[in-house]
Design a protein around this motif. Structure first.
Motif, PDB file in Angstrom:
ATOM      1  N   VAL A 105      36.046  30.345  45.512  1.00  0.00           N
ATOM      2  CA  VAL A 105      35.288  31.537  45.901  1.00  0.00           C
ATOM      3  C   VAL A 105      35.358  31.731  47.407  1.00  0.00           C
ATOM      4  N   ASP A 106      35.789  32.912  47.821  1.00  0.00           N
ATOM      5  CA  ASP A 106      35.725  33.335  49.218  1.00  0.00           C
ATOM      6  C   ASP A 106      34.360  33.990  49.413  1.00  0.00           C
ATOM      7  N   ALA A 156      24.173  36.756  53.235  1.00  0.00           N
ATOM      8  CA  ALA A 156      23.926  38.166  52.908  1.00  0.00           C
ATOM      9  C   ALA A 156      23.272  38.337  51.547  1.00  0.00           C
ATOM     10  N   VAL A 157      23.771  37.605  50.546  1.00  0.00           N
ATOM     11  CA  VAL A 157      23.253  37.689  49.177  1.00  0.00           C
ATOM     12  C   VAL A 157      23.036  36.266  48.666  1.00  0.00           C
ATOM     13  N   PRO A 158      22.240  36.093  47.617  1.00  0.00           N
ATOM     14  CA  PRO A 158      21.994  34.736  47.113  1.00  0.00           C
ATOM     15  C   PRO A 158      23.262  34.058  46.615  1.00  0.00           C
ATOM     16  N   LEU A 159      23.385  32.772  46.934  1.00  0.00           N
ATOM     17  CA  LEU A 159      24.482  31.934  46.453  1.00  0.00           C
ATOM     18  C   LEU A 159      23.907  30.610  45.975  1.00  0.00           C
ATOM     19  N   ASP A 160      24.401  30.142  44.854  1.00  0.00           N
ATOM     20  CA  ASP A 160      23.996  28.839  44.334  1.00  0.00           C
ATOM     21  C   ASP A 160      25.218  28.247  43.637  1.00  0.00           C
ATOM     22  N   VAL A 161      25.901  27.353  44.325  1.00  0.00           N
ATOM     23  CA  VAL A 161      27.167  26.844  43.808  1.00  0.00           C
ATOM     24  C   VAL A 161      26.985  26.003  42.551  1.00  0.00           C
ATOM     25  N   VAL A 162      25.832  25.358  42.419  1.00  0.00           N
ATOM     26  CA  VAL A 162      25.581  24.549  41.226  1.00  0.00           C
ATOM     27  C   VAL A 162      25.306  25.454  40.036  1.00  0.00           C
ATOM     28  N   ARG A 163      24.409  26.414  40.218  1.00  0.00           N
ATOM     29  CA  ARG A 163      24.084  27.349  39.131  1.00  0.00           C
ATOM     30  C   ARG A 163      25.321  28.094  38.651  1.00  0.00           C
ATOM     31  N   ASP A 164      26.176  28.500  39.589  1.00  0.00           N
ATOM     32  CA  ASP A 164      27.318  29.339  39.235  1.00  0.00           C
ATOM     33  C   ASP A 164      28.580  28.555  38.922  1.00  0.00           C
ATOM     34  N   ALA A 223      40.864  32.530  41.753  1.00  0.00           N
ATOM     35  CA  ALA A 223      40.291  32.773  43.077  1.00  0.00           C
ATOM     36  C   ALA A 223      39.697  34.174  43.139  1.00  0.00           C
ATOM     37  N   VAL A 224      38.481  34.279  43.672  1.00  0.00           N
ATOM     38  CA  VAL A 224      37.811  35.574  43.795  1.00  0.00           C
ATOM     39  C   VAL A 224      37.038  35.629  45.108  1.00  0.00           C
ATOM     40  N   SER A 225      36.658  36.842  45.501  1.00  0.00           N
ATOM     41  CA  SER A 225      35.673  37.044  46.559  1.00  0.00           C
ATOM     42  C   SER A 225      34.304  37.197  45.923  1.00  0.00           C
ATOM     43  N   ALA A 226      33.314  36.504  46.474  1.00  0.00           N
ATOM     44  CA  ALA A 226      31.948  36.674  45.977  1.00  0.00           C
ATOM     45  C   ALA A 226      31.492  38.112  46.195  1.00  0.00           C
ATOM     46  N   VAL A 227      31.852  38.674  47.345  1.00  0.00           N
ATOM     47  CA  VAL A 227      31.622  40.088  47.644  1.00  0.00           C
ATOM     48  C   VAL A 227      32.914  40.644  48.210  1.00  0.00           C
ATOM     49  N   HIS A 228      33.415  41.723  47.617  1.00  0.00           N
ATOM     50  CA  HIS A 228      34.681  42.278  48.086  1.00  0.00           C
ATOM     51  C   HIS A 228      34.499  42.911  49.458  1.00  0.00           C
ATOM     52  N   PRO A 229      35.423  42.659  50.397  1.00  0.00           N
ATOM     53  CA  PRO A 229      35.209  43.121  51.766  1.00  0.00           C
ATOM     54  C   PRO A 229      35.335  44.623  51.980  1.00  0.00           C
ATOM     55  N   VAL A 230      35.901  45.342  51.038  1.00  0.00           N
ATOM     56  CA  VAL A 230      36.025  46.794  51.181  1.00  0.00           C
ATOM     57  C   VAL A 230      35.007  47.519  50.316  1.00  0.00           C
TER      58      VAL A 230
END
Length: 372
Positions: free
Chosen positions: A181-182, A189-197, A151-158
């Protein structure tokens, strides 16, 4: 992108520099009007809950487009913790050597549900941060053949560190693990592509960069995994034909991710439809490019003022920039006097621009942080 048109969508920002979208967005005019109409109709006994349910379906579809998925892959949930809890509940009792890998500095909603799996026998491996970040290499060192979820954050909140999702996906695949993925600080905010990634599960709440309000959120489930999951909050919305499934005795669950739906929050759903329609109308590509430009402009402004901050390589940058300061209270007081809205996280001033900000606002914020 016409900046005057954007300003018209956010009239409440006329005298405010708002750089706190990482906490919550500013309500756009269409979303506010959706709430106002709903409250008026509710208070006169004319609220149409079926319209709200339709709004939820339209919001599901528009969110799916933002992350490169299909509506059938999306469950509607109120929060990331709900989504993580659903996934955690679907992991069976651990066998010998089975483990979960998660960074120790994750936001609690993407941390507590996994820690609780210790009670079901999993070795929860909390990976220590290295200079405030947990790179893919550190997760790889913690994972092995017994890893069942990373489990990870796509972008860390801090820190604003943007994870290399495709690299982490390969680590998870090598272990046969699920990849969660959180995306609270990434979606919109930033590009996301669940299939690509190669993402198995992606969850977000809507009240940050998606312009929605508290109470609506989304869980993406990779096609092929839906059949392996059972809803843990099952209600009438989990049914194949919800509007024909108010009563028992039969239970026929949806064959799509909607079987994991929580009951819809009607007012937030109406607002989400309106907010996501704004994103759809402006174009998610144009918004993401605008966000990247603003982030670069803010970095340049801080550097010009001699303000130090954690600088990440391009692929790890997001819209969040955290600035360490010696006296956060004093800096926050200075910003508040100038009607600049930011937040403090871990003793740092957290700045989070979105497409509704202007370049001159970023320059002023940098000056104030520098003490001018």
């Amino acid at each position: 992108m016409n900046l005057s048109d954007i300003s018209g969508l956010f009239p409440g920002l006329k005298d405010t520099i708002y750089l706190n979208t990482a906490t919550t967005c500013v309500g756009c005019t269409p979303a506010r009007e959706a709430y106002e109409r709903a409250v008026e109709r509710w208070s006169t006994g004319r609220f149409d809950w079926m319209e709200a349910e339709q709004a939820g379906e339209e919001a599901r579809r528009m969110f799916a487009e933002i992350i490169g998925a299909n509506a059938a892959d999306i469950a509607i949930v109120p929060a990331v913790s709900t989504a993580a809890g659903i996934v955690a509940a679907n992991l069976p009792p651990a066998k010998r050597g089975e483990n979960i890998v998660v960074a120790e500095n994750e936001f609690a909603s993407n941390y507590y549900p996994w820690l609780l799996l210790r009670e079901r026998g999993y070795d929860v491996r909390t990976v220590a941060a290295e200079e405030d970040i947990v790179p893919a290499e550190a997760l790889a060192r913690a994972a092995d053949g017994g890893t069942r979820l990373i489990a990870v954050s796509a972008v860390h909140p801090v820190t604003g560190f943007r994870a290399d999702l495709s690299s982490i996906s390969r680590i998870a695949a090598g272990s046969g693990a699920w990849f969660f993925v959180d995306a609270c600080q990434a979606a919109g905010a930033v590009p996301l592509d669940v299939v690509r990634d190669g993402v198995d599960f992606l969850a977000t709440a809507s009240h940050k960069f998606l312009l929605g309000s508290r109470g609506m959120g989304y869980l993406y489930v990779r096609p092929g995994l839906v059949d392996r999951l059972q809803p843990v909050l099952a209600g009438w919305k989990a049914a194949r034909e919800p509007f024909e499934s108010f009563l028992g005795p039969a239970m026929e669950l949806s064959s799509t991710a909607s079987k994991l739906d929580a009951s819809l929050a009607w007012f937030p759903a109406l607002a989400d439809r309106a907010a996501l329609a704004v994103i759809h109308g402006l174009g998610i590509g144009a918004i993401l490019e605008r966000n990247a430009q603003l982030a670069r402009h803010l970095q340049s402004a801080l550097e010009a003022e001699g303000v130090s901050y954690r600088f990440f390589p391009e692929k790890h940058r997001s819209t969040i920039i955290s600035v360490p300061v010696s006296d956060a209270d004093a800096v926050m007081a200075r910003l508040r006097r100038a009607n600049v809205v930011v937040s403090v996280r871990a003793g740092r001033i957290r700045l989070a621009p979105h497409f509704y900000n202007r370049e001159e606002e970023l320059l002023r914020a940098a000056e104030l942080i520098a003490g001018r």
